[in-house]
Design an enzyme around this catalytic site. Structure first.
Site, PDB file in Angstrom:
ATOM      1  N   HIS A  80       0.855  -1.190   0.000  1.00 46.27           N
ATOM      2  CA  HIS A  80       0.000   0.000   0.000  1.00 46.27           C
ATOM      3  C   HIS A  80       0.894   1.244   0.000  1.00 46.27           C
ATOM      4  CE1 HIS A  80      -3.493  -2.467   0.921  1.00 46.27           C
ATOM      5  NE2 HIS A  80      -2.918  -2.948   1.999  1.00 46.27           N
TER       6      HIS A  80
ATOM      7  N   GLU B  44       3.294  -6.672   2.717  1.00 48.77           N
ATOM      8  CA  GLU B  44       2.652  -5.454   3.217  1.00 48.77           C
ATOM      9  C   GLU B  44       3.669  -4.623   4.003  1.00 48.77           C
ATOM     10  OE1 GLU B  44      -1.008  -6.015   5.450  1.00 48.77           O
ATOM     11  OE2 GLU B  44      -1.715  -4.018   4.962  1.00 48.77           O
TER      12      GLU B  44
END
Lengths: 342, 342
Positions: free
Chosen positions: B8, B284
């Site tokens: 992200h 992540e």
């Protein structure tokens, strides 16, 4: 000796459900609520419901004693108000008491609480006290989400729960953190809500500093701690980022995990990651997962097989998991066993 | 080559958060909403925010490409209405697109959707289409709970979601099922809500028969599938009790798990329980757990170390997990790489 700390009375005679259905219908305005005396279940019926089910399987699996509480999914604290819950809890607890009297060597009781969403938890204290002092119960089940999947109560570290905690400390009993039926369509009761609640409870206890206020408080997180042991690195990392002490100190002095994990790799992970001193044997048999595993030809919930087979436990560790941890976490169970010469 | 399918843009320049704060304040009546043109972030700023962070760590860890989507916790679909979400999603997706253009060999985009609680998911279709056809994005993130922890949307098997699924099938893209910030005090965002959502999604997909309607639909469940692999016996048993086919057939033709599990025993379990064909490498990184694990002296989220070290994967399996599964599940990524001669 082998103690199963997680059993529910899932096989109670049908009259119980019939009584409950009338109670629930009355809330909706259909008929008068039933009187307590309307529920008649004989000792023979109780005996039969246990001997043919839990006790048979305990004998087959070599389990000596089960800590026995009312059926979790039937607690349904979201139905009705605190008075409905009080009547229902009282009836369910009494049945577990009678089972523990009929089979004193095989069952010790744990209480469901008369919780109701939004209601002061002090309303649960009398029932806890009654179950422990009059019934000889050795623990309680605490529902962190009495709304049934809407999670409208405060987190477990909130003072909302302190009346229950104060009573637990006074009586020296632990609580298993156990939700009931989900009435949120997103959460399957036993496949999502139960496991999520376990994970949520662990994280709430990491976020808070509850055990500073209650150093003696003890929680059992069922179903192998939800997702927590699998993600133990994540939880260690989150605690570190929050400047909490190591989980061994911050959590594991007060929090224990049961072995209701229904395959060998799960038990292998649990026993590798979590210290043996924090693991309590349990199966929740005749519960969420009752079938035969086609991969092993044994019942999914025969967790003794996994605990026996895991390489992560030494013989000493296995004794802790099967017996001595339970006697330490549930001192009233230890006293009961000692009084029986066990 | 090593593809990280779960990254992200957590390090976007501060101007983005400032713009969002003004947008949110305007909903509450404080000032006028900002215009899109008010957000000015130069290519140099983007470059710097990536080179000093994600790209640096990718180089250190030997990761070749990351599938890159807007910051999950900032999606906050519960804030404002569908028009607020539409503006915010469009802005966040455009930034990821620009990153993927600045570093075409290192990043490929995945879209956040302009979801809003209770709103027809057909409102998301135009943004999906735009991101895939104009931006070259290779997947989307689908939030199963746009309410942010109140779980007011129907389960994933409900027809409510079908407009998104029809578009996914038409464009041949998978969705990662990923929630955003929790605004329910019971659920810590990264410690409870994220993991619970993963577990919940798996159980919803077991309960439903969604893949009968959409045999080509593909979901990635992040964070190692929540609790599901740890409780795989439970899920196999529940599916069996529901008379569903074996999970290998009912679930694993369409559902994949990433490797965002931040310790070795967790990755060992994941790779032992779930077939290698269903596991996609991910970290992540610069996400939920950014610290150094004191037990290993390496970052918790350096999941490549665990995947490299696990004994449960053969060299062939490891290639699947690191690369070929991602190219199969994300065919538009494969096409992009092939066009680059990779």
């Amino acid at each position: 000796m082998i103690i199963d700390i997680h059993g529910h009375y899932t096989t109670a005679p049908e009259a119980l459900e019939g009584w409950r259905n009338r109670q629930v219908a009355a809330i909706g305005g259909s008929g008068a609520p039933p009187a307590r005396a309307d529920l008649r279940i004989s000792d023979d019926e109780l005996r039969q419901s246990i001997e043919a089910n839990q006790l048979r399987q305990m004998r087959e699996r070599g389990i000596d004693l089960t800590i026995f509480s009312p059926r979790a999914s039937f607690m349904a604290h979201h139905i009705g108000d605190q008075f409905v819950s009080a009547e229902w809890a009282s009836i369910c607890n009494e049945l577990c008491f009678r089972v523990s009297e009929l089979f004193p060597h095989h069952f010790a009781g744990a209480a469901m609480l008369p919780q109701s969403p939004g209601v002061d938890t002090a309303t649960c204290v009398a029932e806890i006290r009654r179950c422990v002092t009059e019934y000889g119960f050795v623990g309680i089940n605490l529902n962190p989400d009495p709304s049934g999947g809407h999670w409208t109560s405060p987190p477990l570290y909130d003072r909302y729960w302190y009346p229950v905690y104060e009573t637990m400390v006074e009586l020296d009993i632990p609580a298993m953190v156990h939700v009931s039926t989900s009435c949120n369509a997103c959460f399957h009761t036993t496949g999502a809500h139960y496991i999520n609640a376990d994970t949520t409870a662990v994280m709430q206890l990491i976020e808070g500093d509850l055990f500073r206020d209650f150093p003696q408080l003890r929680f059992v997180i069922p179903h192998g701690g939800g997702a927590a042991p699998y993600h133990w690195g994540r939880y260690r990392g989150l605690a570190q980022a929050m400047k909490k002490p190591l989980l061994s100190e911050h959590l594991l002095r007060n929090v224990f995990f049961d072995t209701c994990v229904y395959h060998q790799p799960g038990i292998d992970l649990l026993t590798k990651v979590i210290p043996a001193a924090n693991i309590l044997f349990a199966s929740e048999m005749i519960g969420a997962v009752r079938g035969i595993d086609p991969e092993t030809s044994h019942p999914f919930d025969d967790t003794r097989r996994y605990v026996d087979a895991t390489a992560s436990l030494s013989p000493d560790d296995r004794t802790k998991v099967f017996e001595t941890n339970a006697r330490r976490v549930y001192p009233r169970l230890d006293a009961r066993l000692t009084a029986q010469g066990r």
